[in-house]
Design an enzyme around this catalytic site. Structure first.
Site, PDB file in Angstrom:
ATOM      1  N   ASN A 270       0.818  -1.112  -0.208  1.00 23.04           N
ATOM      2  CA  ASN A 270      -0.450   0.170   0.436  1.00 23.04           C
ATOM      3  C   ASN A 270       0.718   1.264  -0.267  1.00 23.04           C
ATOM      4  O   ASN A 270       1.766   0.929   0.655  1.00 23.04           O
ATOM      5  CB  ASN A 270      -0.892  -0.269   1.503  1.00 23.04           C
ATOM      6  CG  ASN A 270      -1.938   0.735   1.005  1.00 23.04           C
ATOM      7  OD1 ASN A 270      -2.092   1.933   0.367  1.00 23.04           O
ATOM      8  ND2 ASN A 270      -3.406   0.331   1.985  1.00 23.04           N
TER       9      ASN A 270
ATOM     10  N   GLN B 100     -14.495  -2.523   0.260  1.00 26.25           N
ATOM     11  CA  GLN B 100     -15.527  -1.909   0.248  1.00 26.25           C
ATOM     12  C   GLN B 100     -16.203  -2.220  -1.872  1.00 26.25           C
ATOM     13  O   GLN B 100     -15.247  -1.078  -1.829  1.00 26.25           O
ATOM     14  CB  GLN B 100     -14.512  -0.399   0.131  1.00 26.25           C
ATOM     15  CG  GLN B 100     -14.673  -0.522   1.631  1.00 26.25           C
ATOM     16  CD  GLN B 100     -12.861   0.644   1.796  1.00 26.25           C
ATOM     17  OE1 GLN B 100     -11.622   1.008   0.720  1.00 26.25           O
ATOM     18  NE2 GLN B 100     -13.549   2.180   2.904  1.00 26.25           N
TER      19      GLN B 100
ATOM     20  N   GLY C 145     -17.301   3.576   0.299  1.00 29.41           N
ATOM     21  CA  GLY C 145     -15.830   3.592   0.547  1.00 29.41           C
ATOM     22  C   GLY C 145     -15.121   3.045  -0.723  1.00 29.41           C
ATOM     23  O   GLY C 145     -13.718   4.077  -0.320  1.00 29.41           O
ATOM     24  N   GLN C 146     -15.519   2.766  -1.619  1.00 31.74           N
ATOM     25  CA  GLN C 146     -14.376   2.497  -2.822  1.00 31.74           C
ATOM     26  C   GLN C 146     -14.250   3.859  -3.164  1.00 31.74           C
ATOM     27  O   GLN C 146     -14.451   4.352  -3.655  1.00 31.74           O
ATOM     28  CB  GLN C 146     -14.957   1.426  -3.149  1.00 31.74           C
ATOM     29  CG  GLN C 146     -14.120   0.740  -4.747  1.00 31.74           C
ATOM     30  CD  GLN C 146     -14.788  -0.119  -5.392  1.00 31.74           C
ATOM     31  OE1 GLN C 146     -15.961   0.740  -6.412  1.00 31.74           O
ATOM     32  NE2 GLN C 146     -14.389  -1.446  -5.997  1.00 31.74           N
TER      33      GLN C 146
ATOM     34  N   VAL D  16     -11.382   3.275  -5.528  1.00 22.20           N
ATOM     35  CA  VAL D  16     -10.483   2.593  -7.071  1.00 22.20           C
ATOM     36  C   VAL D  16     -11.564   1.760  -7.361  1.00 22.20           C
ATOM     37  O   VAL D  16     -11.942   1.322  -6.548  1.00 22.20           O
ATOM     38  CB  VAL D  16      -8.884   2.108  -6.785  1.00 22.20           C
ATOM     39  CG1 VAL D  16      -9.005   2.010  -8.025  1.00 22.20           C
ATOM     40  CG2 VAL D  16      -7.968   3.846  -6.487  1.00 22.20           C
TER      41      VAL D  16
ATOM     42  N   HIS E 253     -10.411  -4.593  -4.906  1.00 22.34           N
ATOM     43  CA  HIS E 253      -9.409  -4.808  -3.910  1.00 22.34           C
ATOM     44  C   HIS E 253      -9.871  -4.960  -2.305  1.00 22.34           C
ATOM     45  O   HIS E 253     -10.522  -4.156  -1.796  1.00 22.34           O
ATOM     46  CB  HIS E 253      -8.483  -3.748  -3.740  1.00 22.34           C
ATOM     47  CG  HIS E 253      -9.242  -2.454  -3.578  1.00 22.34           C
ATOM     48  ND1 HIS E 253      -9.890  -1.446  -4.618  1.00 22.34           N
ATOM     49  CD2 HIS E 253      -9.152  -1.272  -2.317  1.00 22.34           C
ATOM     50  CE1 HIS E 253     -10.030  -1.046  -4.047  1.00 22.34           C
ATOM     51  NE2 HIS E 253      -9.533  -0.498  -2.416  1.00 22.34           N
TER      52      HIS E 253
ATOM     53  N   HIS F  56      -8.487  -5.141   1.295  1.00 20.50           N
ATOM     54  CA  HIS F  56      -7.584  -5.238   2.625  1.00 20.50           C
ATOM     55  C   HIS F  56      -7.308  -5.522   3.569  1.00 20.50           C
ATOM     56  O   HIS F  56      -8.236  -6.214   3.798  1.00 20.50           O
ATOM     57  CB  HIS F  56      -8.298  -3.330   3.546  1.00 20.50           C
ATOM     58  CG  HIS F  56      -7.728  -2.776   2.144  1.00 20.50           C
ATOM     59  ND1 HIS F  56      -7.318  -1.254   1.943  1.00 20.50           N
ATOM     60  CD2 HIS F  56      -9.421  -1.749   1.768  1.00 20.50           C
ATOM     61  CE1 HIS F  56      -8.114  -0.094   1.032  1.00 20.50           C
ATOM     62  NE2 HIS F  56      -9.196  -0.693   1.405  1.00 20.50           N
TER      63      HIS F  56
END
Length: 186
Positions: free
Chosen positions: A35, A91, A97-98, A100, A104, A106
């Site tokens: 990250n 997300q 709250g995504q 991009v 993905h 986390h």
């Protein structure tokens, strides 16, 4: 790292962003990468190689591979960062709250009292949903910073979590790639 890049057969992108140097693990359908601005040390992301915005857009093979990769990477992250637990979060869509539009996951290694100074155990959710977890904004700022540096203008970042440079992320990705070699598939 050159071996991973060769296996990828070209650049690896996370949404519109090239993240090839941040990648530490590849499967036919998935990649894991460090990250740019981790919430805690060891915070990594796992994403499908095909860029799709929502979990429902994944094929059954992509879905299975994503979650098997999350499981494997999670074990490694927990071991390497001496964690007692993990936050594993997706997300799924902009209203969740995504930042991009590329699925993905986390993976955040956790230890007892690690976020007490930021509000306690559940503070991680606010960090993911807030500006600190806005990966798209951070990537855009990183690209803007690179362009600004080329123009010789100073760049100021007043946030407490600073984006890492490419070399730092590449070093971590290389270390984690070696650690992934120690993980079994079961």
């Amino acid at each position: 790292m050159a071996a991973l890049a060769a296996k990828a057969k070209g650049p690896i992108t996370f949404g519109p962003f090239v993240v090839t140097s941040q990648v530490f693990y590849l499967t036919p359908f998935t990649f894991a990468f460090v990250n740019l601005k981790p919430i805690l040390p060891g915070h990594v992301l796992v994403s499908p190689r095909r860029c799709v915005p929502r979990v429902a857009d994944l094929t059954p093979d992509e879905t299975a591979d994503l979650f098997l990769t999350v499981r494997k990477v999670g074990r490694m992250v927990e071991r390497v960062y001496n964690a007692s637990s993990l936050n594993i979060a997706i997300q799924d869509g902009v209203d969740a709250g995504q930042s991009v539009p590329h699925v993905h996951t986390h993976i955040i290694p956790r230890q007892k009292a690690d976020l007490d100074d930021r509000g306690g155990t559940d503070a991680v959710y606010g960090l993911l949903d807030g500006e600190e977890g806005d990966i798209g904004r951070i990537q855009r700022e990183k690209e803007k910073e690179t362009q600004t540096r080329r123009s010789n203008f100073p760049v100021v970042d007043n946030e407490s979590r600073k984006p890492r440079d490419e070399e730092d992320m590449a070093r971590e990705a290389e270390m984690l790639a070696k650690e992934m070699d120690k993980e079994s598939d079961d």
